[in-house]
Design an enzyme around this catalytic site. Structure first.
Site, PDB file in Angstrom:
ATOM      1  N   LYS A  66      32.655 -12.275  23.436  1.00  0.00           N
ATOM      2  CA  LYS A  66      32.945 -11.497  21.941  1.00  0.00           C
ATOM      3  C   LYS A  66      33.373 -10.149  21.831  1.00  0.00           C
ATOM      4  O   LYS A  66      34.524  -9.178  20.864  1.00  0.00           O
ATOM      5  CB  LYS A  66      31.679 -12.235  21.569  1.00  0.00           C
ATOM      6  CG  LYS A  66      31.213 -12.788  20.457  1.00  0.00           C
ATOM      7  CD  LYS A  66      30.024 -12.030  19.277  1.00  0.00           C
ATOM      8  CE  LYS A  66      29.153 -13.293  18.711  1.00  0.00           C
ATOM      9  NZ  LYS A  66      28.192 -13.228  17.925  1.00  0.00           N
ATOM     10  N   ASP A 102      29.822 -11.709  11.166  1.00  0.00           N
ATOM     11  CA  ASP A 102      28.629 -11.685  11.871  1.00  0.00           C
ATOM     12  C   ASP A 102      27.637 -10.801  10.181  1.00  0.00           C
ATOM     13  O   ASP A 102      27.113 -11.389  10.212  1.00  0.00           O
ATOM     14  CB  ASP A 102      28.201 -11.342  13.173  1.00  0.00           C
ATOM     15  CG  ASP A 102      28.564 -12.404  14.188  1.00  0.00           C
ATOM     16  OD1 ASP A 102      28.291 -13.597  13.612  1.00  0.00           O
ATOM     17  OD2 ASP A 102      28.320 -11.986  15.369  1.00  0.00           O
TER      18      ASP A 102
END
Ligand code: ATR
Length: 266
Positions: A66, A102
């Site tokens: 990520k 997210d």
């Protein structure tokens, strides 16, 4: 022409993302496929370039890529930049656009399960200081929370994200907190439970761990009749804007999908 997207990570075998996105592709009658592709950190750049050449329209990025994938992006949106991680990539004219869904997933899930939640109610205690905590801090600030305190085993990491207390002091903060969020891996299947004293708490207990769905922390909250937020909804909600950026439709989380994912995560 059939569109392809994929989740990229290592390990990626147990990812629930293919089940979620392939459910939506079928539900909305979109010709497309969503794969899971295991890539080692050292191969990330080369493999990603290959997949782009093969015509993939986008990717979800998961552990451990990520942060490192940010180097490969031609453009990174403000949210991903603020969180310091990219979990969604869209390819357009060969260019790599990075974003992060997210925080959206965190907030949507909270509002779904705690409709009357008031961001101004008081202190929110966040346990952990990894990528998930970073997304939670961003999401809560965006929602209007002013008072966030972080507790993490390694306090120096928490201090980088905001006001922090030593890990040992988490229970004294918890007593007066209006919400407690677990972003650590504690409570996950195979891990130690998160040790919290909720005896005097009136907080909303939000656990982003979803394997198991009812973590020891949430069971404790349930015994005390505290409002709870389970973690699987965050996974489902973060997938919606990703699907939209590749396939053009903001999908709904219907009962059939919820049940399918609940069963797969169990
Ligand atoms: P993610 O990106 O999913 O947030 P991560 O970056 O690996 O994952 O973060 C995991 C979090 O769980 C960290 O806050 C970690 O604490 P450290 O920063 O001290 O490593 C926390 N964590 C993991 N195991 C723990 C344990 N046994 N006790 C307390 N905290 C733990």
């Amino acid at each position: 022409m059939s569109k392809r997207a994929a989740v990229i990570g290592r390990p990626v075998k147990h990812s629930l993302s293919p089940m979620i996105h392939n459910h939506w592709l079928a539900q909305y009658g979109i010709e497309g496929v969503y794969d899971a592709i295991d890539i080692a950190p050292i191969d990330l750049q080369e493999r990603l370039r290959q997949l782009i050449d093969e015509g993939y329209v986008g990717f979800n990025i998961t552990i451990p890529h990520k942060v490192s994938v940010m180097d490969i992006c031609d453009e990174i949106d403000d949210v991903a930049r603020a969180i310091g991680a990219v979990n969604t990539i869209r390819i357009s004219n060969g260019k790599v656009h990075g974003s992060n869904t997210d925080a959206f997933g965190f907030t949507e899930n909270l509002r779904d399960q705690c409709a009357g939640w008031d961001p101004k109610a008081g202190t929110v205690l966040i346990l952990g200081a990894g990528g998930a905590a970073q997304a939670a801090v961003y999401a809560l600030k965006q929602a209007g929370v002013n008072d966030i305190i972080l507790a993490n085993r390694t306090q120096s990491k928490a201090a980088l994200l905001g006001r922090s207390v030593p890990w040992e002091d988490r229970n004294s903060v918890a007593r007066d907190a209006t919400m407690i969020v677990n972003t650590t891996s504690l409570g996950m299947t195979g891990q130690q439970p998160l040790d919290m004293d909720l005896s005097d708490s009136r907080a909303i207990i939000y656990d982003i761990v979803y394997r198991p769905l009812m973590t020891p922390l949430l069971r404790q909250a349930q015994d005390k009749n505290l409002p709870m937020v389970t973690g699987l909804g965050m996974l489902l909600q973060q997938a919606r804007p990703a699907f939209k950026c590749w396939f053009g439709i903001l999908p709904d989380v219907d009962k059939a999908l919820q049940e399918k994912i609940l069963k797969a995560a169990a």
